[in-house]
Design a protein around this motif. Sequence first.
Motif, PDB file in Angstrom:
ATOM      1  N   UNK A   1      30.162 -28.085 -83.065  1.00  0.00           N
ATOM      2  CA  UNK A   1      29.361 -28.579 -84.196  1.00  0.00           C
ATOM      3  C   UNK A   1      30.158 -29.551 -85.061  1.00  0.00           C
ATOM      4  N   UNK A   2      29.453 -30.405 -85.748  1.00  0.00           N
ATOM      5  CA  UNK A   2      30.106 -31.440 -86.558  1.00  0.00           C
ATOM      6  C   UNK A   2      31.037 -30.847 -87.612  1.00  0.00           C
ATOM      7  N   UNK A   3      30.674 -29.701 -88.170  1.00  0.00           N
ATOM      8  CA  UNK A   3      31.477 -29.113 -89.247  1.00  0.00           C
ATOM      9  C   UNK A   3      32.469 -28.067 -88.730  1.00  0.00           C
ATOM     10  N   UNK A   4      32.735 -28.052 -87.423  1.00  0.00           N
ATOM     11  CA  UNK A   4      33.701 -27.091 -86.871  1.00  0.00           C
ATOM     12  C   UNK A   4      35.104 -27.419 -87.362  1.00  0.00           C
TER      13      UNK A   4
ATOM     14  N   UNK B   1      27.507  -7.222 -94.238  1.00  0.00           N
ATOM     15  CA  UNK B   1      26.481  -6.471 -93.511  1.00  0.00           C
ATOM     16  C   UNK B   1      26.653  -6.643 -92.003  1.00  0.00           C
ATOM     17  N   UNK B   2      26.896  -7.879 -91.557  1.00  0.00           N
ATOM     18  CA  UNK B   2      26.946  -8.173 -90.123  1.00  0.00           C
ATOM     19  C   UNK B   2      28.348  -8.018 -89.562  1.00  0.00           C
ATOM     20  N   UNK B   3      29.345  -8.469 -90.316  1.00  0.00           N
ATOM     21  CA  UNK B   3      30.715  -8.424 -89.833  1.00  0.00           C
ATOM     22  C   UNK B   3      31.080  -9.678 -89.051  1.00  0.00           C
ATOM     23  N   UNK B   4      32.361  -9.877 -88.780  1.00  0.00           N
ATOM     24  CA  UNK B   4      32.801 -11.088 -88.082  1.00  0.00           C
ATOM     25  C   UNK B   4      32.367 -11.085 -86.622  1.00  0.00           C
TER      26      UNK B   4
ATOM     27  N   UNK C   1      31.488 -18.438 -88.354  1.00  0.00           N
ATOM     28  CA  UNK C   1      30.681 -19.665 -88.303  1.00  0.00           C
ATOM     29  C   UNK C   1      29.187 -19.377 -88.135  1.00  0.00           C
ATOM     30  N   UNK C   2      28.809 -18.627 -87.081  1.00  0.00           N
ATOM     31  CA  UNK C   2      27.387 -18.397 -86.819  1.00  0.00           C
ATOM     32  C   UNK C   2      26.760 -17.470 -87.858  1.00  0.00           C
TER      33      UNK C   2
ATOM     34  N   UNK D   1      39.770 -19.043 -84.973  1.00  0.00           N
ATOM     35  CA  UNK D   1      40.428 -18.741 -86.243  1.00  0.00           C
ATOM     36  C   UNK D   1      39.437 -18.092 -87.212  1.00  0.00           C
ATOM     37  N   UNK D   2      39.810 -18.034 -88.473  1.00  0.00           N
ATOM     38  CA  UNK D   2      38.960 -17.415 -89.491  1.00  0.00           C
ATOM     39  C   UNK D   2      37.608 -18.108 -89.588  1.00  0.00           C
ATOM     40  N   UNK D   3      37.611 -19.439 -89.470  1.00  0.00           N
ATOM     41  CA  UNK D   3      36.350 -20.181 -89.551  1.00  0.00           C
ATOM     42  C   UNK D   3      35.446 -19.838 -88.365  1.00  0.00           C
TER      43      UNK D   3
END
Length: 265
Positions: free
Chosen positions: A167-170, A203-206, A190-191, A184-186
């Motif tokens: 994605x453009x903002x990756x 609520x969802x977690x990484x 991301x999703x 990484x952390x991002x």
Amino acid sequence: MVRKQRPNANVQKQVHYSDRFHVIKPTAKSPIVGTPYEVIYNHLSYNHKVLECYIELNCAVFWVAKQEVAGVAAVLKKVGYSTLSEMSAIDFLEQRNQFELFYQFVSYLPNFADKRRVRVKCVLGAQESVESLSHLFSSALWSEREAYDMFGIVFENHPYLRRILMPEDWVGHPLLKSYPLKGDEHAAWYEVDKIFGKEYREIIGPEQRDSARVDEKDTFNFSKVGHEQAKGLVAKDNPGKHAFQKSLFVKDLHTDAPTELKERP
């Protein structure tokens, strides 16, 4: 035999490793002089400096400075190498703060059967850029964008140098050897952030990006062979055999009460 234990800190930043059991020998290299490729070398060396050249796996390899790549590519196209079949890079940043760029050219002329493929290679510093070949070969429009996306390499005068896979903002470039295997952390958020918003992180977690990870209690992403149940329900403690699918061919799948999932919960 006990394998030697090594510290694994920053293992992704190491651009090479030492195999403890078998080391493959480098491919053989032979001189270009006296081969059909010598005429190609003469064409290139007339106006461009070739730093090193040799034959490797029936392919001519020419090392040039990064400033010479576009000029050398133009000469190759003029003499019959009409296709840039592949272009990419190798990360040697940790070892010597450089990339190795390679360009693979192919000629389909009948009289080029004995000198079909040519590879041009150069080194590029970590913060350096190189001239785009998109004005000569249309395939470079895609391959250079991929190298930019995956390695962060900038190609000057490319008409549309944007990410092509991510994605453009990756954040980051996934084919760098310093990039974590699981992201990484991002990458971990991301999703979740895109689809639900940052307020749903707790609520969802990484995200779990380890492709080898198996969790027998995770019924969203895994299903026990022979003990299938509706997606997302709490895993049941079934007595007897508990096993995930071990191969492409399931020979011992037996169940008296299969569950048919007609729709996702």
